[in-house]
Motif scaffolding. Structure first.
Motif, PDB file in Angstrom:
ATOM      1  N   ASP A  54       0.836  -1.197   0.000  1.00 10.72           N
ATOM      2  CA  ASP A  54       0.000   0.000   0.000  1.00 10.72           C
ATOM      3  C   ASP A  54       0.872   1.249   0.000  1.00 10.72           C
ATOM      4  O   ASP A  54       1.848   1.329   0.747  1.00 10.72           O
ATOM      5  N   ASP A  55       0.501   2.227  -0.819  1.00 12.37           N
ATOM      6  CA  ASP A  55       1.249   3.490  -0.888  1.00 12.37           C
ATOM      7  C   ASP A  55       1.289   4.219   0.449  1.00 12.37           C
ATOM      8  O   ASP A  55       2.162   5.052   0.677  1.00 12.37           O
ATOM      9  N   ARG A  56       0.343   3.938   1.344  1.00 16.53           N
ATOM     10  CA  ARG A  56       0.293   4.607   2.647  1.00 16.53           C
ATOM     11  C   ARG A  56       1.114   3.890   3.711  1.00 16.53           C
ATOM     12  O   ARG A  56       1.206   4.362   4.842  1.00 16.53           O
ATOM     13  N   ASN A  57       1.720   2.761   3.374  1.00 18.15           N
ATOM     14  CA  ASN A  57       2.491   2.014   4.365  1.00 18.15           C
ATOM     15  C   ASN A  57       3.702   2.828   4.816  1.00 18.15           C
ATOM     16  O   ASN A  57       4.440   3.366   3.981  1.00 18.15           O
ATOM     17  N   SER A  58       3.911   2.876   6.105  1.00 18.33           N
ATOM     18  CA  SER A  58       5.000   3.689   6.659  1.00 18.33           C
ATOM     19  C   SER A  58       6.387   3.193   6.250  1.00 18.33           C
ATOM     20  O   SER A  58       7.356   3.940   6.321  1.00 18.33           O
ATOM     21  N   GLU A  59       6.497   1.953   5.816  1.00 17.79           N
ATOM     22  CA  GLU A  59       7.801   1.395   5.419  1.00 17.79           C
ATOM     23  C   GLU A  59       8.029   1.448   3.907  1.00 17.79           C
ATOM     24  O   GLU A  59       9.051   0.958   3.418  1.00 17.79           O
ATOM     25  N   LEU A  60       7.103   2.047   3.152  1.00 11.58           N
ATOM     26  CA  LEU A  60       7.201   2.052   1.690  1.00 11.58           C
ATOM     27  C   LEU A  60       8.551   2.594   1.209  1.00 11.58           C
ATOM     28  O   LEU A  60       9.215   1.956   0.389  1.00 11.58           O
ATOM     29  N   ASP A  61       8.965   3.750   1.715  1.00 16.05           N
ATOM     30  CA  ASP A  61      10.226   4.338   1.242  1.00 16.05           C
ATOM     31  C   ASP A  61      11.419   3.428   1.502  1.00 16.05           C
ATOM     32  O   ASP A  61      12.316   3.317   0.665  1.00 16.05           O
ATOM     33  N   SER A  62      11.411   2.755   2.640  1.00 13.24           N
ATOM     34  CA  SER A  62      12.515   1.828   2.938  1.00 13.24           C
ATOM     35  C   SER A  62      12.532   0.663   1.960  1.00 13.24           C
ATOM     36  O   SER A  62      13.598   0.260   1.486  1.00 13.24           O
ATOM     37  N   ARG A 129       2.053  -0.268  -4.719  1.00 10.28           N
ATOM     38  CA  ARG A 129       3.236  -0.466  -5.559  1.00 10.28           C
ATOM     39  C   ARG A 129       3.433  -1.967  -5.706  1.00 10.28           C
ATOM     40  O   ARG A 129       3.239  -2.724  -4.749  1.00 10.28           O
ATOM     41  N   ILE A 130       3.819  -2.375  -6.884  1.00  5.37           N
ATOM     42  CA  ILE A 130       4.072  -3.783  -7.184  1.00  5.37           C
ATOM     43  C   ILE A 130       5.592  -3.967  -7.236  1.00  5.37           C
ATOM     44  O   ILE A 130       6.267  -3.395  -8.091  1.00  5.37           O
ATOM     45  N   PHE A 131       6.109  -4.748  -6.297  1.00  5.56           N
ATOM     46  CA  PHE A 131       7.541  -5.012  -6.199  1.00  5.56           C
ATOM     47  C   PHE A 131       7.824  -6.361  -6.861  1.00  5.56           C
ATOM     48  O   PHE A 131       7.215  -7.372  -6.496  1.00  5.56           O
ATOM     49  N   VAL A 132       8.748  -6.377  -7.795  1.00  5.45           N
ATOM     50  CA  VAL A 132       9.150  -7.611  -8.478  1.00  5.45           C
ATOM     51  C   VAL A 132      10.562  -7.946  -8.040  1.00  5.45           C
ATOM     52  O   VAL A 132      11.454  -7.077  -8.069  1.00  5.45           O
ATOM     53  N   GLY A 133      10.764  -9.188  -7.631  1.00  4.00           N
ATOM     54  CA  GLY A 133      12.080  -9.609  -7.192  1.00  4.00           C
ATOM     55  C   GLY A 133      12.514 -10.898  -7.856  1.00  4.00           C
ATOM     56  O   GLY A 133      11.689 -11.769  -8.145  1.00  4.00           O
ATOM     57  N   GLN A 134      13.813 -10.993  -8.100  1.00  4.69           N
ATOM     58  CA  GLN A 134      14.383 -12.236  -8.617  1.00  4.69           C
ATOM     59  C   GLN A 134      14.892 -13.047  -7.438  1.00  4.69           C
ATOM     60  O   GLN A 134      15.683 -12.553  -6.624  1.00  4.69           O
ATOM     61  N   VAL A 135      14.420 -14.274  -7.347  1.00  2.00           N
ATOM     62  CA  VAL A 135      14.786 -15.151  -6.232  1.00  2.00           C
ATOM     63  C   VAL A 135      16.255 -15.556  -6.385  1.00  2.00           C
ATOM     64  O   VAL A 135      16.668 -16.069  -7.419  1.00  2.00           O
ATOM     65  N   GLU A 136      17.021 -15.300  -5.322  1.00  3.12           N
ATOM     66  CA  GLU A 136      18.443 -15.652  -5.305  1.00  3.12           C
ATOM     67  C   GLU A 136      18.731 -16.847  -4.409  1.00  3.12           C
ATOM     68  O   GLU A 136      19.710 -17.551  -4.607  1.00  3.12           O
ATOM     69  N   ARG A 137      17.882 -17.061  -3.429  1.00  2.00           N
ATOM     70  CA  ARG A 137      18.059 -18.179  -2.494  1.00  2.00           C
ATOM     71  C   ARG A 137      16.696 -18.501  -1.906  1.00  2.00           C
ATOM     72  O   ARG A 137      15.854 -17.610  -1.743  1.00  2.00           O
ATOM     73  N   MET A 138      16.485 -19.767  -1.575  1.00  3.84           N
ATOM     74  CA  MET A 138      15.204 -20.160  -0.977  1.00  3.84           C
ATOM     75  C   MET A 138      15.383 -21.426  -0.159  1.00  3.84           C
ATOM     76  O   MET A 138      16.376 -22.130  -0.280  1.00  3.84           O
ATOM     77  N   ARG A 139      14.389 -21.656   0.681  1.00  7.69           N
ATOM     78  CA  ARG A 139      14.302 -22.935   1.390  1.00  7.69           C
ATOM     79  C   ARG A 139      12.814 -23.204   1.601  1.00  7.69           C
ATOM     80  O   ARG A 139      11.985 -22.298   1.575  1.00  7.69           O
TER      81      ARG A 139
END
Length: 162
Positions: A54-62, A129-139
């Motif tokens: 959500d654009d209103r989330n306080s952690e968005l900028d981080s 905001r839609i964040f797209v990430g490439q998975v580098e490690r998983m379990r």
């Protein structure tokens, strides 16, 4: 066509979702985390996932400034963590068991799955905001059941959905 926001939200709640906590680091190295149900796989090759914030989330900028994030898929035994990271209260990280992986972002212990991702794109999505990430490690764990959210409540796989 116009939608009543509450009616629209109620209709969306008919789709059961898994529950995740997305984690990262602030610029000063402090851990951040938010409960998210809008998580999805995007591509197998390359391995891409997405989440919406959500654009209103306080952690968005981080999250926008961080180069990495982790998706932590919660088990049904982790409802307390979901509630904790969905709140705006301080002390979210008090007593939480986690470990840093390659990028240093917090990887929560005891989850069904964890995905450490490099941020590759951010898109506007209405009021999110839609964040797209490439998975580098998983379990992943072969034990446990998922934490599921449906119609504004947590439900279990053995619960009746009627």
């Amino acid at each position: 066509m116009s939608f009543n926001p509450r009616t629209f939200r109620n209709a969306l709640g008919c789709f059961p979702t898994g529950v995740t906590i997305v984690t990262s680091l602030k610029e000063d190295g402090a851990p951040i985390g938010v409960t998210i149900s809008s998580f999805s796989s995007l591509s197998l090759s390359p391995p891409l996932v997405l989440f919406c914030l959500d654009d209103r989330n306080s952690e968005l900028d981080s999250f926008l400034r961080a180069g990495h994030f982790a998706i932590n898929v919660l088990s049904d035994a982790q409802q307390d963590l979901s509630d904790r990271f969905a709140s705006r209260k301080s002390g979210k990280w008090d007593g939480v068991s986690w470990e840093p992986w390659n990028s240093g972002v917090p990887i929560l212990n005891g989850c069904l799955a964890n995905f450490e991702c490099a941020l590759v794109a951010v898109h506007d999505g209405g009021d999110h905001r839609i964040f797209v990430g490439q998975v580098e490690r998983m379990r992943q764990s072969e034990e446990g059941k998922p934490l599921i959210y449906w119609r504004g409540n947590y439900v279990g796989l053995s619960d009746s959905l009627s």
